[in-house]
Design an enzyme around this catalytic site. Structure first.
Site, PDB file in Angstrom:
ATOM      1  N   ASP B  93       0.855  -1.185   0.000  1.00 24.77           N
ATOM      2  CA  ASP B  93       0.000   0.000   0.000  1.00 24.77           C
ATOM      3  C   ASP B  93       0.894   1.240   0.000  1.00 24.77           C
ATOM      4  O   ASP B  93       2.118   1.139  -0.008  1.00 24.77           O
ATOM      5  CB  ASP B  93      -0.980  -0.032   1.174  1.00 24.77           C
ATOM      6  CG  ASP B  93      -0.276   0.063   2.508  1.00 24.77           C
ATOM      7  OD1 ASP B  93       0.957   0.203   2.522  1.00 24.77           O
ATOM      8  OD2 ASP B  93      -0.958  -0.001   3.539  1.00 24.77           O
ATOM      9  N   SER B  94       0.275   2.399   0.011  1.00 21.60           N
ATOM     10  CA  SER B  94       1.044   3.625  -0.203  1.00 21.60           C
ATOM     11  C   SER B  94       1.571   4.228   1.088  1.00 21.60           C
ATOM     12  O   SER B  94       2.407   5.123   1.055  1.00 21.60           O
ATOM     13  CB  SER B  94       0.148   4.665  -0.867  1.00 21.60           C
ATOM     14  OG  SER B  94      -0.829   5.118   0.068  1.00 21.60           O
ATOM     15  N   GLY B  95       1.076   3.767   2.214  1.00 22.61           N
ATOM     16  CA  GLY B  95       1.413   4.408   3.475  1.00 22.61           C
ATOM     17  C   GLY B  95       0.428   5.505   3.843  1.00 22.61           C
ATOM     18  O   GLY B  95       0.378   5.944   4.985  1.00 22.61           O
ATOM     19  N   GLY B  96      -0.351   5.936   2.860  1.00 23.10           N
ATOM     20  CA  GLY B  96      -1.279   7.038   3.099  1.00 23.10           C
ATOM     21  C   GLY B  96      -2.262   6.742   4.221  1.00 23.10           C
ATOM     22  O   GLY B  96      -2.359   7.492   5.194  1.00 23.10           O
ATOM     23  N   PHE B  97      -2.960   5.640   4.114  1.00 24.94           N
ATOM     24  CA  PHE B  97      -3.979   5.315   5.104  1.00 24.94           C
ATOM     25  C   PHE B  97      -3.384   5.221   6.508  1.00 24.94           C
ATOM     26  O   PHE B  97      -3.960   5.733   7.472  1.00 24.94           O
ATOM     27  CB  PHE B  97      -4.670   3.996   4.736  1.00 24.94           C
ATOM     28  CG  PHE B  97      -5.770   3.606   5.673  1.00 24.94           C
ATOM     29  CD1 PHE B  97      -7.018   4.225   5.604  1.00 24.94           C
ATOM     30  CD2 PHE B  97      -5.571   2.645   6.654  1.00 24.94           C
ATOM     31  CE1 PHE B  97      -8.041   3.880   6.489  1.00 24.94           C
ATOM     32  CE2 PHE B  97      -6.582   2.300   7.539  1.00 24.94           C
ATOM     33  CZ  PHE B  97      -7.811   2.914   7.451  1.00 24.94           C
ATOM     34  N   ASP B 147      -1.804   8.595  -1.310  1.00 22.80           N
ATOM     35  CA  ASP B 147      -3.092   9.280  -1.349  1.00 22.80           C
ATOM     36  C   ASP B 147      -3.438   9.864   0.009  1.00 22.80           C
ATOM     37  O   ASP B 147      -2.835   9.523   1.023  1.00 22.80           O
ATOM     38  CB  ASP B 147      -4.199   8.297  -1.774  1.00 22.80           C
ATOM     39  CG  ASP B 147      -4.366   7.167  -0.766  1.00 22.80           C
ATOM     40  OD1 ASP B 147      -3.346   6.744  -0.162  1.00 22.80           O
ATOM     41  OD2 ASP B 147      -5.494   6.680  -0.583  1.00 22.80           O
ATOM     42  N   GLN B 190     -10.517   8.328  -4.723  1.00 22.97           N
ATOM     43  CA  GLN B 190     -11.119   8.778  -3.469  1.00 22.97           C
ATOM     44  C   GLN B 190     -12.441   9.490  -3.797  1.00 22.97           C
ATOM     45  O   GLN B 190     -13.015   9.254  -4.851  1.00 22.97           O
ATOM     46  CB  GLN B 190     -10.140   9.685  -2.703  1.00 22.97           C
ATOM     47  CG  GLN B 190      -8.901   8.940  -2.180  1.00 22.97           C
ATOM     48  CD  GLN B 190      -9.209   8.028  -0.989  1.00 22.97           C
ATOM     49  OE1 GLN B 190     -10.333   7.986  -0.463  1.00 22.97           O
ATOM     50  NE2 GLN B 190      -8.203   7.243  -0.586  1.00 22.97           N
ATOM     51  N   GLY B 217     -10.853   4.686   0.694  1.00 21.98           N
ATOM     52  CA  GLY B 217     -11.771   5.511   1.480  1.00 21.98           C
ATOM     53  C   GLY B 217     -13.130   4.897   1.681  1.00 21.98           C
ATOM     54  O   GLY B 217     -14.082   5.576   2.080  1.00 21.98           O
ATOM     55  N   ASP B 267      -8.397  -6.771   0.068  1.00 23.70           N
ATOM     56  CA  ASP B 267      -7.509  -7.116   1.178  1.00 23.70           C
ATOM     57  C   ASP B 267      -8.182  -6.683   2.464  1.00 23.70           C
ATOM     58  O   ASP B 267      -9.013  -5.759   2.464  1.00 23.70           O
ATOM     59  CB  ASP B 267      -6.173  -6.374   1.085  1.00 23.70           C
ATOM     60  CG  ASP B 267      -6.279  -4.964   1.637  1.00 23.70           C
ATOM     61  OD1 ASP B 267      -6.885  -4.112   0.951  1.00 23.70           O
ATOM     62  OD2 ASP B 267      -5.833  -4.716   2.772  1.00 23.70           O
ATOM     63  N   CYS B 305     -15.384 -27.851   6.029  1.00 17.99           N
ATOM     64  CA  CYS B 305     -14.068 -27.355   5.615  1.00 17.99           C
ATOM     65  C   CYS B 305     -13.044 -28.487   5.613  1.00 17.99           C
ATOM     66  O   CYS B 305     -13.077 -29.370   6.464  1.00 17.99           O
ATOM     67  CB  CYS B 305     -13.637 -26.250   6.576  1.00 17.99           C
ATOM     68  SG  CYS B 305     -11.996 -25.570   6.237  1.00 17.99           S
ATOM     69  N   CYS B 307      -9.590 -27.785   5.498  1.00 15.77           N
ATOM     70  CA  CYS B 307      -8.279 -27.163   5.694  1.00 15.77           C
ATOM     71  C   CYS B 307      -7.465 -27.938   6.727  1.00 15.77           C
ATOM     72  O   CYS B 307      -7.973 -28.820   7.418  1.00 15.77           O
ATOM     73  CB  CYS B 307      -8.429 -25.691   6.103  1.00 15.77           C
ATOM     74  SG  CYS B 307      -8.748 -25.409   7.856  1.00 15.77           S
ATOM     75  N   CYS B 310      -9.068 -27.974  10.194  1.00 17.47           N
ATOM     76  CA  CYS B 310     -10.292 -28.770  10.331  1.00 17.47           C
ATOM     77  C   CYS B 310     -10.039 -30.259  10.114  1.00 17.47           C
ATOM     78  O   CYS B 310     -10.781 -31.093  10.631  1.00 17.47           O
ATOM     79  CB  CYS B 310     -11.363 -28.233   9.383  1.00 17.47           C
ATOM     80  SG  CYS B 310     -11.943 -26.596   9.909  1.00 17.47           S
ATOM     81  N   HIS B 336      -7.288 -21.305   9.404  1.00 14.70           N
ATOM     82  CA  HIS B 336      -8.657 -21.607   8.966  1.00 14.70           C
ATOM     83  C   HIS B 336      -9.340 -20.384   8.359  1.00 14.70           C
ATOM     84  O   HIS B 336      -9.984 -20.483   7.301  1.00 14.70           O
ATOM     85  CB  HIS B 336      -9.486 -22.139  10.137  1.00 14.70           C
ATOM     86  CG  HIS B 336     -10.935 -22.249   9.780  1.00 14.70           C
ATOM     87  ND1 HIS B 336     -11.452 -23.315   9.069  1.00 14.70           N
ATOM     88  CD2 HIS B 336     -11.971 -21.389   9.962  1.00 14.70           C
ATOM     89  CE1 HIS B 336     -12.729 -23.113   8.847  1.00 14.70           C
ATOM     90  NE2 HIS B 336     -13.075 -21.957   9.377  1.00 14.70           N
TER      91      HIS B 336
END
Lengths: 377, 377
Positions: B93-97, B147, B190, B217, B267, B305, B307, B310, B336
């Site tokens: 990511d950009s670091g902005g958030f 951003d 945005q 956003g 994500d 499941c 996995c 499980c 899981h």
């Protein structure tokens, strides 16, 4: 008998034994180190990881599982092996040491020990019979007799009375043990730092029909030479045809010195505990990965090691993870430390096979960088 | 161009897209969910575990790696892939958030943002150029333009000025980006909860030559219907030939609804974060493993499941581990939950292939037990 010891050979140089312990869940090559899985898990590790580092047997703690989740839950799950998804051998301790080191307000009588849980203050009771009931429910391959582990230092008379009680408790454990066909019960030799009391304890316990014997009450704060002296006085009194287990010992030097003195099995929280702080064991001695000098060190933790951690990750990355409190960092240091001790024991077994364990010891110490003083000499 | 989008088909029932994103470290089948590895590790997981659950790409956080260990360390390590031993695609990511949600005493100017590290108070500065320098050092396959993510709710005028600055910053990012041949730079649309501002932002950004676009956003506290409304206004303005990434969204319902609206990538820390509390996602809805009723439940977390968790462990065992603060318990719930979302996206892709994503959605919700109210309708 659930467990049988097979002696393969004795090292001509050191007297150490190479052997095999046959258990209901497989064979253990000895001397061996047992990773500790206190609460039905070796901290941070999966069973598959333990297998990939060739752990042959793990230890779990009766006291902890009694308190949480309770042995009845484990029994209902089909036993500890099934509960925790580990199909290799398990040894459970007796709960004795933890009752004396962790629990609160304990009161010892001939019948057993009343104490309060260190988790929630619940009033609880463990006797030899209860310790057997718990361990029978857990279904471990090797169970330990309920013992009293005296503090160090302790007066001669107290230690004597205590070991005599431990003998009476061991006898009660033998009687109460409900699954001798598929669970082996080991007795624990006590006697503090008094050679004649060690002898007394060993003689009393070996007169009974236990398939193996442990040496308890060592590595409790005494010097290493004193511990080795107690081993020298105790091990020769134990039957050659049965396994010998030195409880709570796991520093590399003590594993080698113990093997030289005829010990077959060891356990200790040391490798997993120090790993959580970022302290690692390497072929060149201890390495504290938090140290600033590793920030841009892109080499492996231990250049001489071929474990998962050392094959795939750098000191810089592990340092970053540990400093950032990331679990994966602790997984990596834990894996490495356990692998290190398991590999050490493999090397010890090879050195016994080659009749050169004393040479191996000297070479190992020269590289590991422990001087006599640090080893307690 | 470092990243190329290949459209495979559009679901005739829902309009969702099945596609492939080609990156320097491999192909991503979309729609996809990206596990979050904030500090160069997906919390508690190994790279091998992420591969075994078929994670195709992970996300890592520029802000965190800038602060610790520092992007120069990662650059010296040979980039983030090598540093963390992950050879599949990585998005940073950009670091902005994070600058806006984690850092202290931030001051925004046209040049960039000055702030104090949430770790040690160090005064730091990130501008579009610095964000590119960091991400070029990390070497991620997909980088995000720096951003400004306005708070919610925010006034129209503020959001408008902010998105216009984000556009200017995106332009500066394009210019500063030093590795366009092997790292793709996505811009972030945005515009808050204002449909016309979303349109303005999308039009400004798509007029520049970015190989992909994110929608930022959202999922910042607004209702889900409002979020979906914003998607309905934004996604159609994005070019069909490039990937679309909805940032910070990872609840099962929003993954399906987002896919229906034409999103390709998602994500969120949700699956890993709730796992650490012992909250799990199952085919029948959320399951809080600490609940006392699971103490003697020896069935798997999710009977539907298959996995690792499980297949091998019971609810009773996982509950015990979580209650005992054992790391392995968190490993099991984390595994899981991530597997659950990755499997969900696999099912979504199959449903698109079969032109029945709306039916799939209804079936999933009926079983998962979310009523319209919980889904925000």
């Amino acid at each position: 008998m659930a467990v049988k010891y097979e002696l393969i050979k004795v090292c001509k140089q050191s007297g150490a034994r190479l052997g095999r312990v046959h258990t209901p869940h497989g064979i253990i090559e000895t001397p061996t180190f047992m990773p500790v899985g206190t609460q039905a898990t070796v901290k941070t590790m999966s069973p598959e990881e333990l297998k990939s580092m060739e752990a042959q047997i793990i230890l779990s703690n009766t006291y902890h599982l009694f308190i949480r989740p309770g042995h009845e839950i484990v029994r209902q799950a089909g036993g500890l092996h099934k509960f925790m998804n580990w199909d290799r051998p398990i040894l459970t301790d007796s709960g004795g040491f933890q009752v004396f080191s962790l629990a609160n307000m304990r009161k010892i009588t001939e019948e057993g020990v009343t104490f309060r849980s260190h988790l929630n203050g619940d009033k609880l009771f463990i006797s030899p019979e209860v310790a057997m009931e718990i361990q029978n429910a857990l279904g471990s391959d090797i169970m330990m007799a309920f013992d009293e582990c005296p503090p160090y230092p302790a007066e001669y008379d107290y230690v004597k009375q205590s070991l005599e009680r431990t003998t009476r408790w061991a006898e009660r454990c033998l009687k109460a043990h409900a699954r001798p066909h598929d669970q082996a019960l080991f007795a624990i030799v006590q006697g503090g730092m008094y050679a004649d009391l060690r002898k007394m304890s060993a003689e009393q316990l070996t007169s009974m029909d236990f398939p193996g014997f442990a040496i308890g009450g060592l590595s409790v704060g005494e010097s290493k030479p004193l511990m080795y002296d107690m081993l020298d006085h105790t091990v020769p009194l134990l039957p050659a045809g049965k396994p010998r287990y030195l409880m709570g010992v796991g520093s590399p030097d003590a594993l080698i010195e113990g093997s030289i003195r005829g010990i077959d099995m060891f356990d200790c929280v040391l490798p997993t505990r120090i790993a959580r702080n970022g302290t690692t064991m390497t072929s060149e001695g201890r390495l504290v990965i938090r140290n600033a000098k590793f920030a841009d060190d892109f080499g492996p933790l231990d250049p001489a090691c071929d474990c998962y951690t050392c094959r795939n990750y750098s000191r810089a990355y592990i340092r970053h993870l540990i400093k950032a409190d990331e679990t994966f960092g602790i997984r990596l240091t834990t894996y490495h430390n356990l692998h290190f001790l398991l590999q050490l024991m493999k090397d010890v077994r090879q050195a016994i096979m080659d009749d050169r364990l004393l040479d191996f010891r000297d070479e190992f110490f020269a590289r590991y960088g422990l001087n006599d003083n640090e080893r307690g000499f």
